[in-house]
Design a protein around this motif. Structure first.
Motif, short mmCIF file in Angstrom:
data_model
loop_
_atom_site.label_atom_id
_atom_site.label_comp_id
_atom_site.label_asym_id
_atom_site.label_seq_id
_atom_site.Cartn_x
_atom_site.Cartn_y
_atom_site.Cartn_z
N GLY A 221 0.90 -1.27 0.10
CA GLY A 221 0.07 -0.04 0.05
C GLY A 221 0.79 1.17 -0.08
N SER A 222 0.84 2.43 0.81
CA SER A 222 1.40 3.35 0.88
C SER A 222 2.69 3.30 1.76
CB SER A 222 0.53 4.41 1.32
OG SER A 222 0.21 4.24 2.68
N LEU A 223 2.84 2.01 2.36
CA LEU A 223 4.18 1.97 3.22
C LEU A 223 5.17 1.01 2.49
CD1 LEU A 223 2.27 0.64 6.24
CD2 LEU A 223 3.17 2.83 5.81
N ILE A 224 6.56 1.39 2.81
CA ILE A 224 7.68 0.67 2.32
C ILE A 224 8.42 0.29 3.57
CG2 ILE A 224 7.87 1.51 -0.05
CD1 ILE A 224 9.83 3.44 0.94
N ARG B 181 9.94 12.10 -3.49
CA ARG B 181 8.73 12.20 -2.71
C ARG B 181 9.13 12.07 -1.18
NH1 ARG B 181 5.11 7.42 -5.66
NH2 ARG B 181 5.22 8.45 -7.54
N GLN B 182 8.29 12.52 -0.43
CA GLN B 182 8.43 12.47 0.89
C GLN B 182 7.72 11.26 1.88
OE1 GLN B 182 7.78 16.52 2.55
NE2 GLN B 182 10.08 16.60 2.73
N GLY B 183 8.25 10.85 2.82
CA GLY B 183 7.89 9.94 3.44
C GLY B 183 8.22 10.18 5.01
N ARG B 184 7.25 9.39 6.12
CA ARG B 184 7.38 9.65 7.37
C ARG B 184 7.79 8.08 7.87
NH1 ARG B 184 2.61 11.68 10.67
NH2 ARG B 184 1.68 10.00 9.81
N VAL C 73 4.64 6.67 2.65
CA VAL C 73 4.94 7.65 1.47
C VAL C 73 3.73 8.51 1.36
CG1 VAL C 73 5.96 7.60 -0.77
CG2 VAL C 73 6.56 5.62 0.56
N PHE C 74 3.97 9.71 1.29
CA PHE C 74 2.84 10.59 1.37
C PHE C 74 1.96 10.41 -0.04
CE2 PHE C 74 5.24 13.13 4.67
CZ PHE C 74 4.52 12.63 5.64
N GLU C 75 2.80 10.60 -1.06
CA GLU C 75 2.56 10.79 -2.16
C GLU C 75 2.14 9.34 -2.92
OE1 GLU C 75 5.22 12.32 -1.48
OE2 GLU C 75 5.30 14.15 -2.60
N GLY C 76 2.25 8.15 -2.09
CA GLY C 76 1.76 7.01 -2.72
C GLY C 76 3.06 6.18 -3.31
N THR C 77 2.90 4.87 -3.33
CA THR C 77 4.28 4.02 -3.93
C THR C 77 4.21 3.71 -5.08
OG1 THR C 77 2.86 2.02 -2.98
CG2 THR C 77 4.25 2.98 -1.36
N ASP D 130 -6.29 13.80 -4.91
CA ASP D 130 -5.01 13.97 -4.35
C ASP D 130 -4.61 12.64 -3.19
OD1 ASP D 130 -4.12 16.18 -5.79
OD2 ASP D 130 -5.15 17.46 -3.99
N PRO D 131 -3.35 12.40 -3.34
CA PRO D 131 -2.74 11.28 -2.42
C PRO D 131 -3.54 11.17 -1.12
CG PRO D 131 -0.70 12.32 -3.35
CD PRO D 131 -2.03 13.38 -3.68
N ILE D 132 -3.85 10.08 -0.81
CA ILE D 132 -4.72 9.95 0.59
C ILE D 132 -3.86 10.03 1.75
CG2 ILE D 132 -5.88 8.04 1.88
CD1 ILE D 132 -7.35 7.07 -0.78
#
Lengths: 457, 584
Positions: free
Chosen positions: A13-16, A40-43, A56-60, A217-219
């Motif tokens: 999903g949106s996680l790496i 892209r940015q992630g947290r 990942v904020f903008e999706g993977t 926009d990215p969820i």
């Protein structure tokens, strides 16, 4: 020394997931460079030894196991702040999208904020005149309050929010120290446009900060949008001493984004699949309203949420109601009758109202009138349900009076033009006028002195 | 240092340490450079799990974790009253001085003011034999509360040194005792106690004294005993917090502990402001002189929210041990249960009902069992009354927290949405609520208010019962078709509902009503009912009675008769007699 970590271990999903990362701190922001072209940015959301999970904020999309280079930034998500931010349009993660260039930061703040010390808060007491009879009289908005609008899809919550913004008068606020922070989460483009146009028409656009995370926009960015908005609001209110009205729409989309993130992280779901920490998470947003000692500014929140299936017991409105200081509930059947604003009076409430009205604020009879209107209108509902069983003809004379009062109350008091601005005197006098349709003995919340003054035969 | 290790993993407020064998279960630890407070909640041979009471942003693997060697505890001593703490007994005013209006992490402040001098009077002399819990010195903590310093319950021994009376700070030694092993112990003005362990008492006593609240529906229909337990469940906007505030302001306990557990910040500032302005009618002192506030608002860390309830009850037990009657309000226990659920989720425990952990009922039971009236170790008698608000999800009383709370509390004051919508406050639903303390308290009521009080109460609740079943019929066919005697019941019940049960918290007289006036109000209403019934029995139409406006007059008597002038009730009775005599 800056290290680029090449590749990832897992994508979900949106996680790496990455392995072998050293010196990472919890909630740290990382830059992910894909194919040496886009960044892209992630947290960082979870750490287990050298294995870390990044959101990942903008999706993977387009990320593969090998095409990324990830760099740790060494700090948590921060929002650049400066007085120039007023009048700007930003995306959901707080980056300018109005083509006017970056914000030159005077300071940077962690978007998660820090809780306000309860002893440093000022108990909010100054009322905001919205010019809407139902709100001013029965669920008065107070400066520093968080008062959500509980609505449903297709109802006129946006119009109501716009009307509040246009008509709201905050005592002590003028053009120089009044501002609006508007956070759109998962709304359609035309809704965002509608707000923009309305702000423009009422001449406040230059005082608005807009954060737009539209429905396409990215969820994951959506979970940042209200935090960025509130960080800006706190900066403007508590450092620049402005009066800030924060409008957040739609909290339901926000909560759904949070659910999506939670489930991809494999967390144990609570009610309706929402994560167990939904209450704490919503509280960390709503509690950022208020006023603090030593500053003249204030943050007032009007979150808007659409109740799924108009169900007020759904976790999102339910938990919101437990955190916020009241709610304005909109009702579909009132809207169906063509009434605007379709405020359902009985379930609506303002908890801070009792100390912000009356002598010195509005008028000394305000609280009594409000109590009596609530009590009488509750009886209207009883009378109506009785009428639906035995027919209106069979009702007792008193109940018939209540039915009559109910009609007048809805058509004259609740119903109000989109451009109609009633001052508090008008609203209160109208309330008394309508109550005079009932027999005097039925007004059991009012003492004789007030009745002599206001009851008209 | 021996019990020190480093962070391995971080997931929200849960931090893990790998291969550590030096920590104890429930031990308090300091995490990271900022020394965030945490507690050990799980140990396996590979991982030790810590719940951190503060925001974990910025923690890194490799940061230090240091044990304190002791479980999570609180400092007990003078300076607790008239103070406001967070969930782990850190004084919020001192934190404000240190870090301003926003709470920074890792604030290191002493729980109690260690600079302030207290005027201590020593109560023992050299050679005295002291047991655990015995009082060795006293000092005035506020003008109305005498703080009694007690030997730690685990200690005992002979006094070998006594300092003279005078001014001391909380960590100064005032008495030295030597225990049976010949070890000397310095007794200061304070002691520590682990928050999850209840403090011992000599003997439990029956709950035979009422907690008088001045709230009519509670005192007459659903009374609570000193040392009792009550739950106030209600959806949002039904007035849980208002009811708790009213109880905190007016109940006749010596000390109030108000725990704002996961509630609103603005509400806590309201409590602070209101309580310092309000004057206690008994002592003529500000309410804050007998109040302790614990504020862990909803945006403060979730783990500290879980601890706040225990901190509150431990402070309560400490004052009970001095021989005081303590009432603790917890607003709201649902937030506490949700904190349990949240942490349980982070630990990936198997969830039971609605995602709550399976140990929810046992935790609730443990908490409510710490209430009670008891003979305390210092010799006197004290009590802790627990009043917990419950915020049921979706206002549905069948959810796990409400249901389990119901099992462990003996008063149930159910708040009703439809009453609240009609602004009938307190919105306690008289059909759903109950109190199990009637039998325990009846002797007290009989001795202090006469047996007619109980008789009136039973009649009032019977009338309300009858009204409720009549309303079922009215809802179907309207009230016009009822015979006059039933209409009379409906009219009387209306007076009871609006004139008696409904109470105006903002009215100077009505906000607190003494029991004597409550009794006279019931008497007057029942008198009117009895007289009217006699007349209706003679086939004189009810409408003739209603014309006198007596029912409306009684509805407003709560405002018209001041609390101090109860003799006016005689005039009311006379008026009823005279007017009704005219038509019978």
């Amino acid at each position: 020394m800056i290290i680029d970590y090449v590749g990832v271990k897992e994508i979900n999903g949106s996680l790496i997931v990455m392995d072998g990362v050293k010196g990472v701190s919890n909630e740290e922001i990382v830059d992910i460079c894909i194919d040496n072209t886009t960044t892209r940015q992630g947290r960082v959301v979870q750490i287990e030894g050298e294995k870390i999970v990044i959101q990942v904020f903008e999706g993977t999309r387009r990320i593969s196991l090998t095409n990324t280079k990830t760099r740790l930034t060494g700090h948590p998500m921060e929002m650049p702040l400066s007085p120039e931010i007023i009048g700007r349009v930003l995306d959901g993660a707080g980056r300018p999208i109005d083509g006017l260039g970056d914000i030159f930061p005077v300071k940077k703040e962690n978007i998660n904020g820090t809780p306000i010390n309860p002893v440093s808060r000022i108990y909010p007491k100054n009322y905001i005149n919205t010019g809407i009879s139902t709100i001013d009289t029965l669920m008065t908005l107070i400066r520093g309050q968080k008062l959500p609008i509980f609505s449903g899809s297709g109802m006129k919550h946006n119009d109501l929010a716009v009307q509040i913004v246009r008509q709201a008068k905050i005592s002590g606020a003028d053009n120089t120290n009044f501002g609006i922070v508007f956070a759109a989460m998962g709304v359609q483009k035309d809704v965002a446009e509608y707000f923009k146009k309305s702000f423009e028409e009422s001449g406040v656009l230059s005082r608005v900060v807009m954060l737009l995370n539209l429905s396409n926009d990215p969820i994951i960015e959506r979970t940042l949008t209200p935090r960025c908005a509130l960080t800006i609001a706190e900066y403007l209110a508590f450092e620049l001493d402005m009066h800030i009205l924060v409008i957040m729409t739609d909290m339901t989309s926000y909560a759904e984004a949070l659910r999506e993130f939670s489930s991809s992280k494999g967390e144990i779901p609570g009610r309706k699949g929402f994560p167990g920490y939904l209450y704490s998470d919503l509280a960390s947003l709503y509690e950022r309203a208020g006023m603090i000692k030593g500053h003249s500014g204030s943050v007032t929140q009007i979150p808007i949420l659409t109740m799924p299936n108009d169900d007020i017991t759904h976790p999102i409105p339910d938990l919101t109601g437990y955190i916020t200081e009241g709610q304005i509930v909109l009702d579909r059947s009132l809207q169906g009758q063509g009434l605007y604003p379709p405020v359902s009076v009985l379930p609506s409430l303002s908890r801070l109202m009792k100390d912000g009205i009356g002598e010195g604020y509005t008028r000394s009879d305000h609280q009594t009138l409000a109590n009596q209107l609530f009590a009488s209108y509750a009886k209207v509902i009883d009378a109506r349900s009785l009428a639906s069983v035995i027919g209106e003809e069979e009702l007792s004379p008193t109940d018939k009076k209540y039915i009559e009062f109910g009609k007048l109350f809805e058509s004259k008091f609740v119903n109000q033009g989109f451009n109609e601005n009633r001052n508090i005197e008008q609203s209160l006098d109208l309330g008394w006028e309508l109550l005079s349709a009932l027999p005097r003995a039925e007004l059991d919340r009012v003492d004789d002195a007030l009745l002599d003054k206001y009851y008209k035969t | 240092m021996k019990n020190s290790n480093v962070i391995y993993g971080i997931n929200g407020p849960v931090v893990t340490v790998k291969n550590a064998d030096c920590f104890e279960m429930m031990e308090m630890v300091y995490v990271g450079e900022q020394k965030l407070v945490g507690e050990i909640i799980g140990i396996t041979n590979e991982f030790t799990t810590i719940q951190v009471y503060e925001e974990t942003t910025g923690l890194k693997p490799g940061d230090s974790v240091t044990g304190t060697g002791a479980p999570m505890n609180v400092l007990l001593g003078p300076g607790i009253i008239d103070n406001i703490f967070d969930g782990i007994e850190r004084p919020l005013k001192a934190i404000e001085k240190q870090s301003g209006a926003f709470i920074n992490r890792g604030a290191q402040v002493s729980s109690l003011d260690d600079k302030k001098l207290w005027n201590v009077t020593i109560k023992v002399k050299v050679g005295d034999q002291l047991e655990g819990g015995q009082i060795y010195a006293v000092l005035p903590e506020t003008p109305i509360i005498e703080h009694r310093l007690m030997v730690h319950p685990d200690l005992s021994g002979e006094v070998i040194k006594v300092m003279p009376d005078g001014e001391y700070r909380i960590f100064d030694t005032v008495v030295v005792i030597r225990d049976c092993n010949g070890i000397d112990h310095n007794l200061t003005l304070c002691q520590k106690w682990p928050i999850r362990t209840s403090r011992p008492v000599k003997e439990r006593l029956a709950s035979s004294l009422p907690l008088i609240t001045g709230q009519r529906i509670i005192d007459t229909l659903f009374p609570i005993a000193k040392g009792g337990t009550a739950a106030i469940p209600g959806g949002f906007g039904t007035g849980k917090t208002m009811t708790q505030h009213q109880l905190a302001k007016w109940c006749d306990a010596d000390i109030i502990i108000y725990v704002g557990c996961g509630e609103r910040g603005n509400e806590m500032s309201q409590v602070l402001e209101e309580f310092s302005e309000l004057i206690d009618p008994k002592s003529q002192r500000p309410m804050t002189d007998r109040t302790v506030l614990i504020a862990n608002t909803s945006n403060m860390p979730v783990a500290a929210r879980e601890a706040s309830i225990y901190t509150g009850i431990t402070l309560g037990e400490y004052y009970r041990d001095m021989g005081y009657h303590v009432a603790m309000m917890a607003d709201s226990t649902s937030r506490w249960a949700e904190a349990l659920r949240e942490i349980s989720g982070r630990l990936e425990e198997m969830p039971a009902e609605e995602g709550f952990p399976a140990y929810l009922p046992s935790r609730l039971a443990e908490f409510y069992e710490r209430s009670g009236r008891a003979k305390v170790l210092s010799g006197g008698e004290g009590s802790v009354t627990l009043i917990g608000a419950v915020s049921p999800q979706g206002s549905d009383f069948s959810e796990p927290v409400t249901q389990n709370t119901k099992r462990f509390t003996r008063c149930f004051w159910a708040l009703d949405k439809s009453l609240a919508y009609a602004r009938h406050y307190p919105a306690i639903n008289w059909m759903q609520s109950y109190s199990e303390y009637f039998n325990d308290l009846d002797t007290w009521f009989r001795n202090n208010l006469g047996s007619d009080f109980i008789e009136y109460r039973n009649k009032i609740s019977a009338l309300l019962q009858e009204e409720s079943s009549l309303m079922e019929i009215v809802k179907l066919i309207g009230s016009d078709v009822l015979p006059d005697d039933q209409k009379l019941i409906i009219e009387t019940a209306k007076v009871i509902r609006v004139g008696f049960l409904q109470q105006n918290a903002f009215h100077a007289d009505d906000t607190y009503v003494p029991l004597e006036k409550q009794k006279l109000m019931m008497k007057t209403i029942l008198h009117l009912y009895a007289k009217s019934r006699d007349i209706v029995a003679k086939n004189i139409p009810l409408s003739k009675i209603l014309k006198f406006g007596l029912f409306d007059k009684l509805t407003k008597m709560k405002y018209d008769i001041p609390n101090s002038k109860t003799e006016i009730f005689d005039d009311y009775i006379k008026e009823i007699d005279e007017k009704l005599a005219a038509i019978s």
